[in-house]
Write a protein that holds these residues in place. Structure first.
Motif, mmCIF file in Angstrom:
data_model
loop_
_atom_site.group_PDB
_atom_site.id
_atom_site.type_symbol
_atom_site.label_atom_id
_atom_site.label_comp_id
_atom_site.label_asym_id
_atom_site.label_seq_id
_atom_site.Cartn_x
_atom_site.Cartn_y
_atom_site.Cartn_z
ATOM 1 N N LYS A 11 0.648 -1.154 -0.089
ATOM 2 C CA LYS A 11 -0.048 -0.031 0.000
ATOM 3 C C LYS A 11 0.861 1.172 0.009
ATOM 4 C CE LYS A 11 -3.824 2.275 0.940
ATOM 5 N NZ LYS A 11 -5.099 2.313 0.297
ATOM 6 N N TRP A 12 1.918 1.169 0.614
ATOM 7 C CA TRP A 12 2.920 2.355 0.897
ATOM 8 C C TRP A 12 3.532 2.708 -0.626
ATOM 9 C CZ3 TRP A 12 3.387 6.429 3.560
ATOM 10 C CH2 TRP A 12 4.543 7.092 3.537
ATOM 11 N N ALA A 13 3.980 1.424 -1.119
ATOM 12 C CA ALA A 13 4.462 1.628 -2.549
ATOM 13 C C ALA A 13 3.524 2.328 -3.468
ATOM 14 C CB ALA A 13 4.855 0.123 -3.053
ATOM 15 N N CYS A 14 2.240 2.208 -3.359
ATOM 16 C CA CYS A 14 1.304 2.617 -4.079
ATOM 17 C C CYS A 14 1.188 4.096 -4.148
ATOM 18 C CB CYS A 14 -0.072 2.065 -3.960
ATOM 19 S SG CYS A 14 0.025 0.366 -4.250
ATOM 20 N N ARG A 15 1.756 4.640 -3.084
ATOM 21 C CA ARG A 15 1.649 6.308 -2.869
ATOM 22 C C ARG A 15 2.546 6.982 -3.879
ATOM 23 N NH1 ARG A 15 0.765 8.290 2.994
ATOM 24 N NH2 ARG A 15 1.827 10.150 1.834
ATOM 25 N N ARG A 16 2.038 7.475 -4.913
ATOM 26 C CA ARG A 16 3.076 7.959 -5.797
ATOM 27 C C ARG A 16 3.112 9.577 -6.075
ATOM 28 N NH1 ARG A 16 4.922 3.208 -7.676
ATOM 29 N NH2 ARG A 16 5.706 4.339 -9.379
#
Length: 83
Positions: A11-16
Protein backbone atom coordinates in the motif's frame (compact mmCIF):
# COMPACT_ATOMS: atom_id res chain seq x y z
CA UNK A 1 10.69 -16.78 -5.97
CA UNK A 2 11.09 -13.48 -4.17
CA UNK A 3 9.30 -12.76 -0.92
CA UNK A 4 5.96 -10.99 -1.02
CA UNK A 5 5.83 -7.57 0.59
CA UNK A 6 3.38 -7.11 3.41
CA UNK A 7 0.10 -5.53 2.37
CA UNK A 8 0.99 -2.35 4.26
CA UNK A 9 4.32 -2.09 2.43
CA UNK A 10 2.54 -2.71 -0.87
CA UNK A 11 0.00 0.00 0.00
CA UNK A 12 2.86 2.39 0.83
CA UNK A 13 4.48 1.63 -2.55
CA UNK A 14 1.22 2.74 -4.20
CA UNK A 15 1.67 6.30 -2.91
CA UNK A 16 2.98 8.04 -6.00
CA UNK A 17 3.92 11.51 -7.12
CA UNK A 18 0.91 11.66 -9.43
CA UNK A 19 -2.66 11.86 -8.18
CA UNK A 20 -3.87 9.91 -11.24
CA UNK A 21 -1.79 6.93 -10.12
CA UNK A 22 -2.76 7.27 -6.46
CA UNK A 23 -6.47 7.03 -7.28
CA UNK A 24 -5.91 3.86 -9.32
CA UNK A 25 -3.41 1.94 -7.23
CA UNK A 26 -4.48 2.68 -3.64
CA UNK A 27 -8.11 1.64 -4.04
CA UNK A 28 -7.02 -1.46 -5.97
CA UNK A 29 -4.94 -2.60 -3.00
CA UNK A 30 -7.80 -1.85 -0.61
CA UNK A 31 -10.47 -3.59 -2.66
CA UNK A 32 -8.83 -6.31 -4.77
CA UNK A 33 -5.29 -7.13 -3.63
CA UNK A 34 -6.31 -9.79 -1.08
CA UNK A 35 -8.19 -11.76 -3.75
CA UNK A 36 -5.16 -11.95 -6.08
CA UNK A 37 -3.22 -15.18 -6.39
CA UNK A 38 0.29 -15.13 -4.96
CA UNK A 39 1.67 -14.93 -8.49
CA UNK A 40 -0.51 -11.91 -9.32
CA UNK A 41 0.57 -10.23 -6.08
CA UNK A 42 4.18 -10.56 -7.25
CA UNK A 43 3.19 -9.07 -10.63
CA UNK A 44 1.45 -6.17 -8.87
CA UNK A 45 4.55 -5.57 -6.75
CA UNK A 46 6.67 -5.49 -9.90
CA UNK A 47 4.22 -3.01 -11.38
CA UNK A 48 4.46 -0.56 -8.47
CA UNK A 49 8.25 -0.66 -8.75
CA UNK A 50 8.03 0.95 -12.19
CA UNK A 51 8.64 4.66 -12.75
CA UNK A 52 5.69 7.07 -12.55
CA UNK A 53 5.98 8.33 -16.16
CA UNK A 54 5.82 4.75 -17.46
CA UNK A 55 2.87 3.87 -15.25
CA UNK A 56 1.06 7.04 -16.28
CA UNK A 57 1.59 6.29 -19.99
CA UNK A 58 0.33 2.72 -19.58
CA UNK A 59 -2.73 3.58 -17.50
CA UNK A 60 -3.72 6.51 -19.70
CA UNK A 61 -3.34 4.40 -22.85
CA UNK A 62 -0.56 6.51 -24.36
CA UNK A 63 1.72 3.47 -24.54
CA UNK A 64 1.38 -0.27 -24.04
CA UNK A 65 3.57 -1.89 -21.43
CA UNK A 66 6.08 -4.15 -23.23
CA UNK A 67 5.99 -6.72 -20.41
CA UNK A 68 2.99 -9.01 -20.94
CA UNK A 69 2.45 -9.77 -17.24
CA UNK A 70 2.61 -6.12 -16.24
CA UNK A 71 0.34 -5.17 -19.12
CA UNK A 72 -2.21 -7.74 -17.95
CA UNK A 73 -2.12 -6.23 -14.45
CA UNK A 74 -2.61 -2.72 -15.88
CA UNK A 75 -5.64 -4.00 -17.79
CA UNK A 76 -7.01 -5.75 -14.70
CA UNK A 77 -6.78 -2.52 -12.69
CA UNK A 78 -8.35 -0.48 -15.49
CA UNK A 79 -11.18 -3.01 -15.86
CA UNK A 80 -11.99 -2.66 -12.15
CA UNK A 81 -12.16 1.12 -12.50
CA UNK A 82 -14.49 0.94 -15.51
CA UNK A 83 -17.06 -1.21 -13.68
Amino acid sequence: MAELFSKSRTKWACRRGMLELDVLLGPFVDEAYDALSEHHKFVFQRLVEMEDPDLFAWFMGHEQCPDAELNSMVQLILDRVRV
